[in-house]
Scaffold this motif. Structure first.
Motif, PDB file in Angstrom:
ATOM      1  N   TRP A 121       0.835  -1.216   0.000  1.00 54.82           N
ATOM      2  CA  TRP A 121       0.000   0.000   0.000  1.00 54.82           C
ATOM      3  C   TRP A 121       0.859   1.251   0.000  1.00 54.82           C
ATOM      4  CZ3 TRP A 121      -0.474   4.107   3.360  1.00 54.82           C
ATOM      5  CH2 TRP A 121      -1.572   4.946   3.166  1.00 54.82           C
ATOM      6  N   VAL A 198       0.147  -7.624  -4.567  1.00 56.64           N
ATOM      7  CA  VAL A 198      -0.777  -6.680  -3.939  1.00 56.64           C
ATOM      8  C   VAL A 198      -0.575  -5.268  -4.488  1.00 56.64           C
ATOM      9  CG1 VAL A 198      -1.490  -5.659  -1.751  1.00 56.64           C
ATOM     10  CG2 VAL A 198      -0.955  -8.092  -1.880  1.00 56.64           C
ATOM     11  N   THR A 201      -2.331  -4.998  -7.769  1.00 60.98           N
ATOM     12  CA  THR A 201      -3.772  -4.909  -7.578  1.00 60.98           C
ATOM     13  C   THR A 201      -4.187  -3.526  -7.089  1.00 60.98           C
ATOM     14  OG1 THR A 201      -3.771  -7.265  -7.007  1.00 60.98           O
ATOM     15  CG2 THR A 201      -5.749  -6.012  -6.486  1.00 60.98           C
ATOM     16  N   LEU A 202      -3.397  -2.940  -6.196  1.00 61.32           N
ATOM     17  CA  LEU A 202      -3.706  -1.600  -5.695  1.00 61.32           C
ATOM     18  C   LEU A 202      -3.610  -0.560  -6.809  1.00 61.32           C
ATOM     19  CD1 LEU A 202      -1.882  -1.643  -2.246  1.00 61.32           C
ATOM     20  CD2 LEU A 202      -4.286  -1.086  -2.612  1.00 61.32           C
ATOM     21  N   ALA A 205      -6.723  -0.759  -8.850  1.00 62.61           N
ATOM     22  CA  ALA A 205      -7.955  -0.350  -8.179  1.00 62.61           C
ATOM     23  C   ALA A 205      -8.143   1.163  -8.278  1.00 62.61           C
ATOM     24  CB  ALA A 205      -7.930  -0.785  -6.717  1.00 62.61           C
ATOM     25  N   THR A 228     -10.593  -0.377   0.835  1.00 62.43           N
ATOM     26  CA  THR A 228      -9.526  -0.885  -0.017  1.00 62.43           C
ATOM     27  C   THR A 228      -9.348  -2.390   0.119  1.00 62.43           C
ATOM     28  OG1 THR A 228      -8.415   1.242   0.257  1.00 62.43           O
ATOM     29  CG2 THR A 228      -7.130  -0.563  -0.674  1.00 62.43           C
ATOM     30  N   ILE A 232      -9.185  -5.268  -2.960  1.00 60.37           N
ATOM     31  CA  ILE A 232      -7.964  -5.941  -3.370  1.00 60.37           C
ATOM     32  C   ILE A 232      -7.854  -7.346  -2.789  1.00 60.37           C
ATOM     33  CG2 ILE A 232      -6.776  -3.735  -3.601  1.00 60.37           C
ATOM     34  CD1 ILE A 232      -5.334  -4.356  -0.981  1.00 60.37           C
ATOM     35  N   GLY A 235      -6.358 -10.043  -5.100  1.00 54.10           N
ATOM     36  CA  GLY A 235      -4.920  -9.902  -5.275  1.00 54.10           C
ATOM     37  C   GLY A 235      -4.145 -10.347  -4.050  1.00 54.10           C
TER      38      GLY A 235
END
Length: 309
Positions: A121, A198, A201-202, A205, A228, A232, A235
């Motif tokens: 993140w 991840v 995927t973020l 998004a 969030t 996700i 992912g």
């Protein structure tokens, strides 16, 4: 008399349309959006593989590459001791190594989730100086030889390491050559797989959902937890499965940092290596277990990695 052509009889008539020009314009106007939409759909669509003769200079290396990847797996299946395979797999040593592998790989995946999701993140949502350098450091264990990773862990977390000496003197914690050391070594090599999955995927998004939640009064952490994370979740699941599979098959960093002690640090890959020196049939049987796990992981991720779209 004014002879200026602008004031002639046809001055206000505007442009003269030729025969069929109105119909042509109407047809063009009517077909324009539809044609553009069709072109856009074709551009967004998946290009189907073309059928026809395959060039020999491409076909031959492709078949050789396929055989190079498949032949060792076929040889493993052909040479497997199918007659006494149940006896090989039910021995106490095998179950001990299998249980330790499953427990350590699961614990390493849990560590990767707790530390890797916030790191992903941070890399995807926060702008800060040196973010590209930090991303390179995060992905370095992917290309770093596992043995080198084990040596680096010893230098950092060993009894005389940069951090390990303080862990032992202050808290009495010693990680090398312990089961906890296996978890640390596996998490070190597996976490980058989860972070990359991840983070991708973020980035895919839409961040406007998080922004909308913050404008409604939610804190940034609440927006991450309530908005969030559900977005996700696929992912995260895919990254966790990849990290678990990588941790299960880890060898170099584990044997360097944690050693090869049966019942304490001997995981399945280490058991395969040890059995290959004295009992090749047992090594093949253990390899079949790891092969089955790998196939199961690939089957579980088939929609993500094997889809043509």
């Amino acid at each position: 008399m004014n002879s200026d052509p602008r004031h002639g009889p046809d001055a206000g008539a505007g442009p003269v349309l030729g025969p069929g020009s109105g119909a042509g314009a109407g047809a063009g106007a009517g077909a324009g959006p539809g044609a553009g939409g069709a072109r856009a759909r074709r551009g967004r669509g998946v290009v189907s593989p073309r059928r026809g003769p395959v060039p020999v200079p491409l076909l031959v290396p492709a078949l050789v590459g396929l055989a190079f990847l498949v032949l060792p797996l076929v040889a493993l299946l052909v040479r497997a001791p199918w007659s006494n395979l149940p006896d090989q797999l039910t021995s106490p040593e095998v179950w001990q190594a299998l249980r330790l592998s499953l427990v350590c790989a699961t614990a390493a995946t849990a560590v990767s989730l707790v530390l890797g999701v916030p790191l992903a993140w941070l890399l995807a949502r926060v702008e800060f100086p040196g973010r590209g350098f930090v991303r390179a450091l995060v992905t370095l264990p992917l290309v770093l030889p596992p043995v080198v990773g084990g040596v680096a862990l010893l230098m950092a977390l060993g009894r005389n390491g940069l951090v390990g000496q303080w862990l032992e003197s202050w808290f009495g914690i010693s990680l090398p050559f312990t089961t906890a050391g296996v978890v640390v070594a596996e998490a070190f090599v597996a976490m980058p797989f989860l972070v990359i999955s991840v983070e991708g995927t973020l980035r895919a998004a839409d961040p406007r959902y998080e922004e909308a939640a913050t404008t409604l009064g939610a804190s940034r952490f609440t927006a991450f937890r309530r908005v969030t994370l559900p977005l996700i979740a696929p992912g995260i699941a895919a990254g966790a499965v990849l990290a678990w599979a990588r941790a299960l098959g880890e060898f170099g960093a584990t044997i360097t940092f944690a050693g090869n002690f049966p019942g304490r640090t001997q995981t399945m890959p280490l058991a395969v290596y040890l059995a290959l020196q004295s009992d090749p049939e047992a090594a093949i049987a253990l390899s079949l277990v790891l092969l089955t796990v790998s196939v199961a992981v690939l089957a579980g991720l088939r929609d993500r990695w094997m889809s043509a779209s």
